[in-house]
Scaffold this active site. Structure first.
Site: not given
Length: 207
Positions: A19, A59, A71
């Site tokens: 990510c 996440v 955030e």
């Protein structure tokens, strides 16, 4: 940026295995030398504890004692203030505002294209082209300073470097004349702290 043990406070970070936003927070933690517990989760199937902690089940989610933060931008700025050494933002208000604006542009224009680049659809190809064109348009900014818009590593680099790391895996190739961008990335990638910020899945994104 090397990870150290100078901070004994153990944080908990809920993170996906691959990510760009979670990588940003892990890179900040590595730059600060902060010890933390990493909990890798599948965002599509968040665990019950994450569901209880974060109303969005998203996440990255950071736990610091009784404080729960989510955030990405909020978590990033909190860590820079909570652990002020080394600072990841310049001292003067003008430079800080300029870097905050750069991060905002990344968040609005570049980072959303990462997910859109997945697959072989026309939309994915269009996203790759737009990302490539946008990065090339910013080439003078990569040439202007050792790091992005700043002589020292900053929160802007922590947001940008994970994206540059992923370019080849996204199918985005840069021409030879964009070597300044590649050089920028390599300066950060060579640092042991960057290697420590990577999950096993992210290590496989580049040959």
């Amino acid at each position: 940026m090397a990870l150290s043990t100078r901070s004994r406070t153990v944080l908990t970070l809920y993170s996906a295995r691959d990510c760009v936003h979670c990588h940003r927070i892990r890179l900040i933690l590595a730059a600060k030398g902060v010890a933390y517990e990493l909990v890798l989760v599948d965002p599509a199937k968040p665990p019950e504890d994450l569901i209880d902690l974060n109303p969005y089940h998203s996440v990255p989610t950071l736990i610091d004692r009784d404080l729960v933060l989510y955030e990405t931008g909020v978590v990033a700025e909190y860590l820079d203030e909570r652990y002020p050494h080394p600072p990841l933002m310049p001292i003067d208000p003008l430079s800080r505002a300029r870097l905050r604006l750069a991060v905002a542009r990344l968040e609005k224009d570049w980072l959303p294209l990462v997910e859109q680049c997945a697959g072989n659809s026309k939309n994915a190809e269009a996203a790759r082209k737009r990302l490539r064109d946008d990065i090339l348009a910013a080439l003078p900014l990569f040439k202007a300073s050792k790091f992005f818009l700043n002589p020292e590593m900053s929160l802007a680099d922590c947001a940008l470097a994970p994206l540059i790391w992923r370019l080849s895996s996204l199918g985005v190739s840069l021409p030879k004349e964009a070597h300044a961008i590649q050089d920028y990335g390599e300066r950060i990638f060579r640092n042991p702290g960057f290697a420590r910020s990577l999950t096993p899945d992210e290590k496989l994104l580049r040959d």
